[in-house]
Design an enzyme around this catalytic site. Structure first.
Site, PDB file in Angstrom:
ATOM      1  N   ASP A 124      89.001   7.449 -26.031  1.00 21.10           N
ATOM      2  CA  ASP A 124      88.665   9.006 -25.920  1.00 21.10           C
ATOM      3  C   ASP A 124      87.392   9.117 -24.954  1.00 21.10           C
ATOM      4  OD1 ASP A 124      89.643  11.804 -26.682  1.00 21.10           O
ATOM      5  OD2 ASP A 124      87.388  11.821 -26.849  1.00 21.10           O
ATOM      6  N   ASN A 132      84.551  18.389 -16.470  1.00 18.02           N
ATOM      7  CA  ASN A 132      85.702  19.457 -15.962  1.00 18.02           C
ATOM      8  C   ASN A 132      84.826  20.824 -15.613  1.00 18.02           C
ATOM      9  OD1 ASN A 132      87.955  18.219 -15.744  1.00 18.02           O
ATOM     10  ND2 ASN A 132      88.595  18.547 -17.942  1.00 18.02           N
ATOM     11  N   HIS A 137      87.889  20.518 -12.185  1.00 13.85           N
ATOM     12  CA  HIS A 137      89.121  19.713 -12.715  1.00 13.85           C
ATOM     13  C   HIS A 137      89.759  18.463 -11.772  1.00 13.85           C
ATOM     14  CE1 HIS A 137      90.040  22.159 -16.176  1.00 13.85           C
ATOM     15  NE2 HIS A 137      89.577  23.221 -15.493  1.00 13.85           N
ATOM     16  N   ASP A 141      90.038  14.780 -13.146  1.00 13.22           N
ATOM     17  CA  ASP A 141      91.250  14.001 -12.839  1.00 13.22           C
ATOM     18  C   ASP A 141      90.928  12.564 -12.250  1.00 13.22           C
ATOM     19  OD1 ASP A 141      92.733  16.216 -13.448  1.00 13.22           O
ATOM     20  OD2 ASP A 141      93.601  16.628 -11.666  1.00 13.22           O
ATOM     21  N   GLU A 167      92.388  13.623 -22.379  1.00  8.35           N
ATOM     22  CA  GLU A 167      91.522  12.644 -22.106  1.00  8.35           C
ATOM     23  C   GLU A 167      91.614  11.435 -23.062  1.00  8.35           C
ATOM     24  OE1 GLU A 167      89.165  15.976 -24.278  1.00  8.35           O
ATOM     25  OE2 GLU A 167      90.481  15.905 -22.736  1.00  8.35           O
TER      26      GLU A 167
END
Length: 262
Positions: A124, A132, A137, A141, A167
């Site tokens: 994680d 973000n 964002h 990504d 994530e």
């Protein structure tokens, strides 16, 4: 030399075309053979030539076109299956495909078809919401793609990785013992920590927390996932950027022996 006769191969197209054409030619000769004794030599020659050339042209064209279309369909179905099983952003397995593959392995292991051992890791990204929020964002990504590539770089052979959440990634290491699986988990953590991620020229260190469990003996995906998830929570609670790992001894269910690494 073995010919590839899989639905997507040209070998299958050629083999079926040849076999189908030969059968049609043989059928034409068989049906017409009842008339052969009553034909003159010239008429017999024309009949035999017709029995050969007509199926050769028509049947070969039909079978080739049919098998070519079937090959295209098989390729399209294979591509759709890959798309359906793949996370569109990171190009690793999606949650459904990952869990299905792990369950399939564990079922084979229960039937003693494969080694009844392995490990599950849950990876994680730490503080990903802040990535973000502060970088956007698009940068988030890119970070996920980098994490996915870094995880894949540490895997070998039949090891698989899937994106199981926003994530969150999962790694399955079939046949790995507790020492090997811990080493993979730590390598993933370290390489992500050392990865260069500088969107727009601004350095943004990444880190992950990893919860894992190694098993030896019959188990299910749900059982090992619960244990790995528990250790992920422990790694997060203890400060993140670390591995919390449990190794179940043979004959004991997950929950026995614990190794936690900071």
């Amino acid at each position: 030399m073995q010919i590839d006769l899989s639905p997507t191969s040209w070998g299958r197209v050629v083999a079926v075309t040849v076999a189908g054409t030969v059968v049609c030619i043989a059928a034409a000769f068989f049906v017409d053979s009842f008339n052969f004794p009553y034909l003159s030599p010239e008429a017999l020659w024309r009949a035999q030539l017709t029995d050969l050339l007509l199926p050769l042209v028509l049947a070969s064209s039909f079978f080739f076109f049919l098998m070519w279309k079937m090959r295209q369909l098989a390729i399209a179905q294979k591509a759709l299956a890959i798309v359906a099983a793949t996370d569109s952003l990171t190009a690793v397995f999606n949650r459904g495909a990952f869990s299905m593959l792990v369950e399939a392995y564990l079922e084979q292991a229960r039937g003693h078809s494969v080694v009844n051992a392995g490990a599950l890791l849950i990876v994680d990204a730490d503080h990903f919401k802040s990535v973000n929020d502060h970088l956007g964002h698009d940068c988030g990504d890119q970070a996920l793609k980098l994490i996915a590539r870094t995880i894949q770089d540490q895997l070998h052979g039949a090891d698989i990785v899937g994106r199981i959440g926003g994530e969150e990634f999962a790694v399955f290491l079939p046949g790995a013992d507790r020492s090997q699986s811990w080493s993979v988990a730590e390598a993933i953590r370290r390489h992500i920590r050392e990865a260069e991620f500088s969107p727009g020229g601004r350095p943004c260190p990444l880190s992950v927390s990893i919860g894992g469990v190694a098993f030896s003996g019959p188990t299910t995906y749900a059982e090992i996932f619960v244990v790995a998830d528990k250790h992920l929570y422990r790694a997060k609670s203890n400060g993140r950027d670390q591995v919390s790992f449990e190794a179940a001894l043979p004959g004991n269910p997950p929950g026995g022996r614990l190794m936690t690494v900071h």
